[in-house]
Write a protein that holds these residues in place. Structure first.
Motif, PDB file in Angstrom:
ATOM      1  N   GLU A 113       0.789  -1.227   0.000  1.00  0.00           N
ATOM      2  CA  GLU A 113       0.000   0.000   0.000  1.00  0.00           C
ATOM      3  C   GLU A 113       0.822   1.278   0.000  1.00  0.00           C
ATOM      4  OE1 GLU A 113      -2.059  -3.423   1.733  1.00  0.00           O
ATOM      5  OE2 GLU A 113      -0.270  -2.351   2.390  1.00  0.00           O
ATOM      6  N   SER A 118       1.224   6.535  -1.771  1.00  0.00           N
ATOM      7  CA  SER A 118       0.290   5.411  -1.794  1.00  0.00           C
ATOM      8  C   SER A 118       0.498   4.591  -3.059  1.00  0.00           C
ATOM      9  CB  SER A 118      -1.152   5.923  -1.732  1.00  0.00           C
ATOM     10  OG  SER A 118      -2.060   4.865  -1.944  1.00  0.00           O
ATOM     11  N   GLY A 137      -1.412   1.570  -3.323  1.00  0.00           N
ATOM     12  CA  GLY A 137      -2.577   0.699  -3.386  1.00  0.00           C
ATOM     13  C   GLY A 137      -3.739   1.310  -4.154  1.00  0.00           C
ATOM     14  N   SER A 138      -4.858   0.583  -4.149  1.00  0.00           N
ATOM     15  CA  SER A 138      -6.060   1.029  -4.847  1.00  0.00           C
ATOM     16  C   SER A 138      -7.051   1.714  -3.924  1.00  0.00           C
ATOM     17  CB  SER A 138      -6.739  -0.172  -5.528  1.00  0.00           C
ATOM     18  OG  SER A 138      -7.057  -1.164  -4.558  1.00  0.00           O
ATOM     19  N   ILE A 139      -6.742   1.755  -2.618  1.00  0.00           N
ATOM     20  CA  ILE A 139      -7.586   2.448  -1.649  1.00  0.00           C
ATOM     21  C   ILE A 139      -6.714   3.362  -0.800  1.00  0.00           C
ATOM     22  CG2 ILE A 139      -9.297   0.597  -1.566  1.00  0.00           C
ATOM     23  CD1 ILE A 139      -8.034  -0.316   1.060  1.00  0.00           C
ATOM     24  N   GLN A 140      -7.366   4.287  -0.078  1.00  0.00           N
ATOM     25  CA  GLN A 140      -6.635   5.219   0.771  1.00  0.00           C
ATOM     26  C   GLN A 140      -6.009   4.494   1.954  1.00  0.00           C
ATOM     27  OE1 GLN A 140      -9.981   7.761   1.642  1.00  0.00           O
ATOM     28  NE2 GLN A 140      -9.222   9.370   0.270  1.00  0.00           N
ATOM     29  N   SER A 141      -4.893   5.029   2.431  1.00  0.00           N
ATOM     30  CA  SER A 141      -4.230   4.501   3.623  1.00  0.00           C
ATOM     31  C   SER A 141      -4.238   5.571   4.697  1.00  0.00           C
ATOM     32  CB  SER A 141      -2.788   4.085   3.310  1.00  0.00           C
ATOM     33  OG  SER A 141      -2.760   3.045   2.362  1.00  0.00           O
ATOM     34  N   ASP A 167      -4.036   9.570  -0.031  1.00  0.00           N
ATOM     35  CA  ASP A 167      -4.944   9.189  -1.105  1.00  0.00           C
ATOM     36  C   ASP A 167      -4.264   8.275  -2.111  1.00  0.00           C
ATOM     37  OD1 ASP A 167      -7.246  10.522  -0.249  1.00  0.00           O
ATOM     38  OD2 ASP A 167      -6.522  12.436  -1.054  1.00  0.00           O
ATOM     39  N   THR A 168      -5.079   7.507  -2.811  1.00  0.00           N
ATOM     40  CA  THR A 168      -4.578   6.557  -3.803  1.00  0.00           C
ATOM     41  C   THR A 168      -3.705   7.257  -4.842  1.00  0.00           C
ATOM     42  OG1 THR A 168      -6.587   5.245  -3.539  1.00  0.00           O
ATOM     43  CG2 THR A 168      -5.259   4.829  -5.497  1.00  0.00           C
TER      44      THR A 168
END
Length: 246
Positions: A102, A143, A145-149, A203-204
């Motif tokens: 991520e 980031s 990944g495909s979603i927020q961390s 954010d992604t």
């Protein structure tokens, strides 16, 4: 006693330099162990020459070893903090250590406004200057990944602490900065957790830049320090291990 020799060619070229270093040792101060570090593995012929040279001309060296290329690599593999401290700024391959599915570390630098300095520009070792104060790192993560961390917590680990006798401590200068503060606890060994208030959302595909201020540094100690960013419950993004000397 450690002595390091560097060559891009043959060990034969190093022999005069090795003898020169051995000649600098004094028989009045017997050497318990002499270790020669080389960037290549020593051949049998070289080791036979070194063994005879030491036994005949330098009998006050009670024991000796040669750490060649493979020995040095094995020792670096066993001591990850040393590997990161000396090679993180220059070795591209180390980037994989600071990357998860991520998140990835993009930058980990000393904030130029804090009163700390690198002992060597190519090594992650820091010491206070001009009265000291808080140590501040300028960090950028990205980031992947495909979603927020959501970064929520910072873990601080302190290890191999050594205390130094340097008289009475002076008054440290404190600098107020908009950043996440983590206490060093005066160099107390162990791990501690600091909440990130407010949490930091990455954010992604985007970058986030922030600073971590290490407070309560204490006085007259040295040791290894590592920061780790905690997110998504139990996931971790480690920062490179650094060495502090106060």
């Amino acid at each position: 006693m450690w002595q390091c020799k560097f060559t891009k060619r043959s060990l034969t070229e190093l022999k005069p330099k090795i003898v020169e270093s051995l000649n600098a040792l004094k028989e009045s101060r017997p050497v318990a162990k002499w270790i020669l570090c080389l960037p290549v593995d020593g051949s049998g012929v070289f080791l036979d020459w070194l063994r005879e040279t030491i036994s005949v001309q330098y009998p006050f060296i009670h024991a000796w070893e040669v750490w060649g290329r493979q020995e040095l690599l094995d020792r670096l593999a066993q001591h990850q903090d040393v590997l990161e401290m000396f090679f993180f700024p220059v070795w591209k391959a180390l980037e994989e250590r600071f990357r998860t599915e991520e998140l990835e570390l993009v930058r980990y630098e000393l904030d130029p406004e804090c009163h700390w300095a690198r002992v060597d520009p190519s090594v992650l070792s820091f010491t206070p200057v001009r009265g000291g104060g808080d140590l501040v790192f300028d960090i950028i993560v990205r980031s992947r990944g495909s979603i927020q961390s959501l970064l929520q917590t910072i873990k601080l680990e302190i290890s191999d602490v050594k205390r130094h006798l340097r008289g009475l401590p002076g008054t440290a200068l404190l600098f107020s900065q908009h950043t996440y503060a983590v206490s060093l606890g005066g160099g107390k060994p162990g791990a501690s957790i600091a909440r990130m208030e407010p949490p930091l959302l990455v954010d992604t595909g985007q970058h986030q830049r922030f600073k971590v201020k290490l407070t309560d540094s204490g006085y007259a100690w040295s040791g290894w320090v590592r920061l780790t960013l905690l997110y998504a419950g139990n996931k971790e993004l480690p920062m490179p291990s650094t060495f502090l000397r106060l």
